[in-house]
Design an enzyme around this catalytic site. Structure first.
Site, PDB file in Angstrom:
ATOM      1  N   ASN A 110       0.870  -1.181   0.000  1.00  0.00           N
ATOM      2  CA  ASN A 110       0.000   0.000   0.000  1.00  0.00           C
ATOM      3  C   ASN A 110       0.909   1.233   0.000  1.00  0.00           C
ATOM      4  O   ASN A 110       1.573   1.507   0.997  1.00  0.00           O
ATOM      5  CB  ASN A 110      -0.881  -0.046   1.263  1.00  0.00           C
ATOM      6  N   TRP A 111       0.914   1.937  -1.113  1.00  0.00           N
ATOM      7  CA  TRP A 111       1.836   3.080  -1.228  1.00  0.00           C
ATOM      8  C   TRP A 111       1.229   4.382  -0.707  1.00  0.00           C
ATOM      9  O   TRP A 111       1.835   5.444  -0.836  1.00  0.00           O
ATOM     10  CB  TRP A 111       2.310   3.222  -2.686  1.00  0.00           C
ATOM     11  N   LYS A 112       0.040   4.292  -0.149  1.00  0.00           N
ATOM     12  CA  LYS A 112      -0.602   5.446   0.506  1.00  0.00           C
ATOM     13  C   LYS A 112      -0.461   6.702  -0.368  1.00  0.00           C
ATOM     14  O   LYS A 112      -0.561   6.624  -1.577  1.00  0.00           O
ATOM     15  CB  LYS A 112      -0.008   5.662   1.902  1.00  0.00           C
ATOM     16  N   HIS A 163      -9.425   0.712   5.499  1.00  0.00           N
ATOM     17  CA  HIS A 163      -8.067   0.859   6.029  1.00  0.00           C
ATOM     18  C   HIS A 163      -8.128   1.752   7.265  1.00  0.00           C
ATOM     19  O   HIS A 163      -8.935   2.683   7.333  1.00  0.00           O
ATOM     20  CB  HIS A 163      -7.144   1.465   4.967  1.00  0.00           C
ATOM     21  N   GLU A 204      -6.515   4.179   8.251  1.00  0.00           N
ATOM     22  CA  GLU A 204      -6.447   5.633   8.026  1.00  0.00           C
ATOM     23  C   GLU A 204      -7.781   6.175   7.499  1.00  0.00           C
ATOM     24  O   GLU A 204      -8.131   7.315   7.756  1.00  0.00           O
ATOM     25  CB  GLU A 204      -5.267   5.946   7.082  1.00  0.00           C
ATOM     26  N   GLU A 252      -5.162  -5.629  10.676  1.00  0.00           N
ATOM     27  CA  GLU A 252      -4.118  -4.626  10.878  1.00  0.00           C
ATOM     28  C   GLU A 252      -4.354  -3.914  12.207  1.00  0.00           C
ATOM     29  O   GLU A 252      -5.151  -2.962  12.277  1.00  0.00           O
ATOM     30  CB  GLU A 252      -4.149  -3.591   9.752  1.00  0.00           C
ATOM     31  N   GLY A 258       2.608   1.618  10.724  1.00  0.00           N
ATOM     32  CA  GLY A 258       3.518   2.752  10.567  1.00  0.00           C
ATOM     33  C   GLY A 258       4.300   3.091  11.820  1.00  0.00           C
ATOM     34  O   GLY A 258       4.909   4.155  11.905  1.00  0.00           O
ATOM     35  N   SER A 267       3.639  -2.872  10.185  1.00  0.00           N
ATOM     36  CA  SER A 267       5.106  -2.872  10.282  1.00  0.00           C
ATOM     37  C   SER A 267       5.753  -4.188   9.836  1.00  0.00           C
ATOM     38  O   SER A 267       6.717  -4.653  10.452  1.00  0.00           O
ATOM     39  CB  SER A 267       5.541  -2.493  11.703  1.00  0.00           C
ATOM     40  N   GLY A 293       2.846  -1.301   4.269  1.00  0.00           N
ATOM     41  CA  GLY A 293       2.918   0.115   3.918  1.00  0.00           C
ATOM     42  C   GLY A 293       4.359   0.521   3.676  1.00  0.00           C
ATOM     43  O   GLY A 293       4.927   0.301   2.608  1.00  0.00           O
ATOM     44  N   GLY A 294       4.989   1.101   4.709  1.00  0.00           N
ATOM     45  CA  GLY A 294       6.322   1.706   4.598  1.00  0.00           C
ATOM     46  C   GLY A 294       7.351   0.852   3.870  1.00  0.00           C
ATOM     47  O   GLY A 294       8.056   1.338   2.970  1.00  0.00           O
TER      48      GLY A 294
HETATM   49  C1  PEP Z   1      -0.579  -0.244   5.959  1.00  0.00           C
HETATM   50  O1  PEP Z   1      -0.514   0.857   5.431  1.00  0.00           O
HETATM   51  O2  PEP Z   1      -1.575  -0.957   5.749  1.00  0.00           O
HETATM   52  C2  PEP Z   1       0.506  -0.688   6.839  1.00  0.00           C
HETATM   53  C3  PEP Z   1       0.407  -1.856   7.413  1.00  0.00           C
HETATM   54  O3  PEP Z   1       1.571   0.175   6.993  1.00  0.00           O
HETATM   55  P1  PEP Z   1       3.005  -0.205   7.644  1.00  0.00           P
HETATM   56  O4  PEP Z   1       3.479  -1.466   6.961  1.00  0.00           O
HETATM   57  O5  PEP Z   1       3.879   0.975   7.322  1.00  0.00           O
HETATM   58  O6  PEP Z   1       2.794  -0.419   9.084  1.00  0.00           O
END
Ligand code: PEP
Length: 259
Positions: free
Chosen positions: A9-11, A98, A100, A171, A177, A215, A236-237
């Site tokens: 997920n590149w947000k 999600h 966010e 999640e 994050g 993470s 994500g990251g």
């Molecule tokens: C996400 O954006 O769904 C996520 C899990 O981010 P991260 O891997 O950065 O925690």
């Protein structure tokens, strides 16, 4: 058995050029080594979908997804995109719920339920995200929260939904994050609970894929996807960089260079 999903997920990151470059570097870094039992999903910003899909076209077992959509085909919904727009841009998947979207943008269970049903009706595969906040975990309410999010979010869909179409992503909000990953026991407990609920709700609940997100990194991914009832990861990251995303995609496989 459906393939494990290794999703990035590149947000709200990357210009079109950066997204195109990262997707290209990822495909090269993974090369011929993508295991048969895995698929790769890139979820870029809307503006970069075309560039990413240009790179992925013709790549076996690579797909793209949208980060969000509004539950209508078209209309006066300024700033929104529809499932038809996502499909027109080459997406097979879309995220719904999600953390966010729930906690920064204020989307609530009933609206998310509408989206899940609408997206499925429009032939998008839906990744429905659920997870508890840290205060809910501290109050021992993880299962209560997951049960509520599943029951409410999936209330509008028929019990015979195909396991190809619906994916759940667990999640925990406190792990997204933050660099803090849930421990194996916590992940297993949550995923086993989600599996039981899916079996209660759906005829094919035992086959619906459940992803873990929070993470995930190249050095913890193999252990996570090795757990029962973990059918892939949502990252994500660590998916923003092709080298680290490719190591996640290959984690624990025969060609994992860290084994
Ligand atoms: C996400 O954006 O769904 C996520 C899990 O981010 P991260 O891997 O950065 O925690």
């Amino acid at each position: 058995m459906l393939k494990k999903i290794m999703a990035g997920n590149w947000k709200m990151f990357k210009t079109r050029e950066e997204a195109s470059r990262t997707a290209r570097e990822l495909v090269v870094a993974v090369g011929e080594n993508l295991p048969d039992d895995r698929e790769v999903l890139i979820i870029p910003s809307f503006t970069a979908l075309k560039e990413v899909n240009d790179v992925l076209s013709g790549q076996k077992n690579y797909f793209s997804g949208g980060q969000n959509f509004y539950p209508a085909d078209e209309g006066a919904f300024t700033g929104e995109v529809s499932p038809l727009h996502l499909k027109d841009s080459g997406c097979s998947y879309a995220l719904v719920g999600h953390s966010e979207r729930r906690h920064v943008l204020g989307e609530e269970d009933d609206f998310l339920a509408e989206k899940v049903a609408y997206g499925l009706e429009r032939q998008l595969k839906i990744i429905f995200c659920i997870g508890e906040k840290i205060e809910e975990r501290k109050q021992d309410k993880v299962e209560e929260v997951l049960a509520r999010q599943l029951e409410k979010g999936l209330k509008n869909i028929i019990s015979s939904v195909s396991p190809h179409e619906l994916v759940i992503a667990y999640e925990p909000v406190w792990a997204i994050g933050t660099g803090e990953t849930a421990g194996s026991d916590d992940i297993s407990q949550a995923h086993n609970f989600i599996r039981k609920k899916l079996i209660d709700i759906f005829e094919y609940g035992s086959d619906i894929r459940i992803l873990y997100g929070g993470s995930v990194k190249p050095d913890n991914c193999a252990a996570i996807i090795g757990l029962d009832n973990v059918d892939g990861v949502l990252v994500g990251g660590a998916s923003l960089n092709a080298d680290s995303f490719s190591r996640i995609v290959l984690a624990g496989s025969k060609t994992d260079s860290s084994l």
